[in-house]
Design an enzyme around this catalytic site. Structure first.
Site, PDB file in Angstrom:
ATOM      1  N   ASP A  27       0.821  -1.211   0.000  1.00  0.00           N
ATOM      2  CA  ASP A  27       0.000   0.000   0.000  1.00  0.00           C
ATOM      3  C   ASP A  27       0.861   1.269   0.000  1.00  0.00           C
ATOM      4  OD1 ASP A  27      -2.313   1.463   0.001  1.00  0.00           O
ATOM      5  OD2 ASP A  27      -2.792   1.125   2.110  1.00  0.00           O
TER       6      ASP A  27
ATOM      7  N   GLY B 254       0.141   5.399  -4.346  1.00  0.00           N
ATOM      8  CA  GLY B 254      -0.488   6.662  -4.749  1.00  0.00           C
ATOM      9  C   GLY B 254       0.087   7.826  -3.953  1.00  0.00           C
TER      10      GLY B 254
ATOM     11  N   HIS C 284       2.772   3.277  -8.922  1.00  0.00           N
ATOM     12  CA  HIS C 284       2.630   1.829  -9.153  1.00  0.00           C
ATOM     13  C   HIS C 284       3.859   1.272  -9.876  1.00  0.00           C
ATOM     14  CE1 HIS C 284      -1.302   1.956  -7.518  1.00  0.00           C
ATOM     15  NE2 HIS C 284      -1.871   2.592  -8.520  1.00  0.00           N
TER      16      HIS C 284
ATOM     17  N   THR D 110     -10.578  -7.141  -5.760  1.00  0.00           N
ATOM     18  CA  THR D 110     -11.880  -7.121  -6.441  1.00  0.00           C
ATOM     19  C   THR D 110     -12.506  -5.733  -6.328  1.00  0.00           C
ATOM     20  OG1 THR D 110     -12.752  -8.126  -4.400  1.00  0.00           O
ATOM     21  CG2 THR D 110     -12.487  -9.581  -6.290  1.00  0.00           C
TER      22      THR D 110
ATOM     23  N   LEU E  86      11.078 -20.431  -4.618  1.00  0.00           N
ATOM     24  CA  LEU E  86      10.099 -19.529  -3.990  1.00  0.00           C
ATOM     25  C   LEU E  86       8.778 -19.646  -4.755  1.00  0.00           C
ATOM     26  CD1 LEU E  86       9.553 -16.962  -2.075  1.00  0.00           C
ATOM     27  CD2 LEU E  86       9.984 -15.615  -4.115  1.00  0.00           C
TER      28      LEU E  86
ATOM     29  N   SER F 160      -8.433  -5.150   4.568  1.00  0.00           N
ATOM     30  CA  SER F 160      -8.812  -4.882   3.177  1.00  0.00           C
ATOM     31  C   SER F 160      -9.126  -6.148   2.376  1.00  0.00           C
ATOM     32  CB  SER F 160      -7.719  -4.068   2.473  1.00  0.00           C
ATOM     33  OG  SER F 160      -7.580  -2.809   3.086  1.00  0.00           O
TER      34      SER F 160
HETATM   35  C1  FPP Z   1      -1.971   0.187  -3.312  1.00  0.00           C
HETATM   36  O1  FPP Z   1      -1.495   1.513  -3.288  1.00  0.00           O
HETATM   37  C2  FPP Z   1      -1.383  -0.530  -4.432  1.00  0.00           C
HETATM   38  C3  FPP Z   1      -2.085  -1.127  -5.419  1.00  0.00           C
HETATM   39  C4  FPP Z   1      -3.555  -1.129  -5.473  1.00  0.00           C
HETATM   40  C5  FPP Z   1      -1.410  -1.781  -6.557  1.00  0.00           C
HETATM   41  C6  FPP Z   1      -0.150  -2.528  -6.213  1.00  0.00           C
HETATM   42  C7  FPP Z   1       0.519  -2.938  -7.454  1.00  0.00           C
HETATM   43  C8  FPP Z   1       1.843  -2.949  -7.675  1.00  0.00           C
HETATM   44  C9  FPP Z   1       2.875  -2.589  -6.690  1.00  0.00           C
HETATM   45  C10 FPP Z   1       2.319  -3.354  -9.006  1.00  0.00           C
HETATM   46  C11 FPP Z   1       2.760  -4.802  -9.031  1.00  0.00           C
HETATM   47  C12 FPP Z   1       1.817  -5.494  -9.850  1.00  0.00           C
HETATM   48  C13 FPP Z   1       1.883  -6.764 -10.321  1.00  0.00           C
HETATM   49  C14 FPP Z   1       0.784  -7.200 -11.154  1.00  0.00           C
HETATM   50  C15 FPP Z   1       2.937  -7.725 -10.094  1.00  0.00           C
HETATM   51  P1  FPP Z   1      -2.532   2.694  -3.446  1.00  0.00           P
HETATM   52  O2  FPP Z   1      -2.643   3.041  -4.874  1.00  0.00           O
HETATM   53  O3  FPP Z   1      -3.843   2.322  -2.817  1.00  0.00           O
HETATM   54  O4  FPP Z   1      -1.839   3.824  -2.644  1.00  0.00           O
HETATM   55  P2  FPP Z   1      -2.559   4.988  -1.847  1.00  0.00           P
HETATM   56  O5  FPP Z   1      -3.320   4.345  -0.729  1.00  0.00           O
HETATM   57  O6  FPP Z   1      -1.412   5.811  -1.357  1.00  0.00           O
HETATM   58  O7  FPP Z   1      -3.434   5.717  -2.806  1.00  0.00           O
END
Ligand code: FPP
Length: 243
Positions: A21, A24, A38, A67, A132, A193
């Site tokens: 997390d 963003g 990301h 989801t 792994l 979550s």
């Molecule tokens: C949460 O941060 C992160 C996600 C919903 C996406 C996580 C994905 C990756 C790190 C890419 C790796 C992907 C694959 C398919 C291997 P957020 O966007 O909710 O952050 P915020 O809470 O600060 O807005």
């Protein structure tokens, strides 16, 4: 930190699961678009996968797309799909060489047929690797997983008397992986979550304010050390508390 990492194997979690997390907010704090967060998170994932192998973790489960994430702006959803496809296109060969077995948890049907096919091919290619196991939770939700398990049990004609914990485990997406010993959540939020809600009944949690792209090897080692220092009792009492 690699050289000084000295947690004995019996104190090292066999299965680590991560809620990655804060991508963003990491981007926002740098004046960048969310997708840049990301992408930085994906770079960090490469490092954490390597560190997992080095630290002797045998199963790593990462929450890449829930989801509920379909509710994000369409451009972000498309971007996350694209990142997943890119990871398969550009990282798969190296992961395979490093002995990583890729598995998917969640529902593949909702992805584009192209991505769906690529995921299945990646699973097939790496199925005999043993260093792994990397479970990628993509279009995954813990409640959805339980709904899917119940539907399949009913379809298979399972009777009420046959239902027990072991049988439910066999119907979950995570079949073949032990329950997570340690769940790490970055960026400081205090909630599950919808992640591995059945499997995490006795998992240890480690929550850090660090945003996922900044969660480095040193902090990973600290999480593992914290885990090693914990006393897991599974609802019982530890030996030292007996008279
Ligand atoms: C949460 O941060 C992160 C996600 C919903 C996406 C996580 C994905 C990756 C790190 C890419 C790796 C992907 C694959 C398919 C291997 P957020 O966007 O909710 O952050 P915020 O809470 O600060 O807005």
């Amino acid at each position: 930190m690699g050289e000084t990492f000295q947690i004995p194997p019996e104190k090292t979690p066999k299965h680590v699961a991560i809620i990655m997390d804060g991508n963003g907010r990491w981007a926002l704090s740098r004046g960048k678009p969310r997708l840049a967060g990301h992408r930085a998170g994906t770079e960090n994932l490469r490092r954490v996968i390597r560190a997992s192998v080095e630290f002797g973790v045998k199963y790593l489960t990462i929450y890449a797309f829930s989801t509920e994430n379909w509710g994000r702006p369409p451009a972000e959803v498309r971007g996350l799909m694209h990142i997943f496809e890119n990871v398969i296109d550009h990282e798969l060969e190296e992961l395979h060489q490093e002995g990583v077995q890729l598995r998917h948890i969640g529902r593949l049907e909702k992805l584009t047929p192209k991505l769906h096919k690529k995921v299945l091919a990646a699973i097939e290619l790496t199925k005999n690797n043993t260093r792994l196991v990397l479970n990628i939770a993509f279009n995954y939700g813990g409640r959805d997983e339980i709904v899917y398990a119940v539907q399949n049990m009913l379809q298979d004609g399972v009777s009420a008397e046959e239902v027990n914990i072991e049988l439910i485990n066999k119907y979950l997406f995570t079949v073949g992986s032990p329950d997570p010993d340690l769940i790490i959540r970055t960026s400081g939020e205090l909630r599950t979550s919808n992640f591995l809600i059945w499997q995490s009944a006795y998992s240890e949690w480690y929550i850090t304010p660090t945003f996922w792209p900044d969660f480095d090897k040193k902090e990973y080692a600290k999480a593992l050390q914290t885990y090693a220092d914990r006393d897991r009792r599974y609802g019982g009492v530890s030996d030292e508390h007996y008279e």
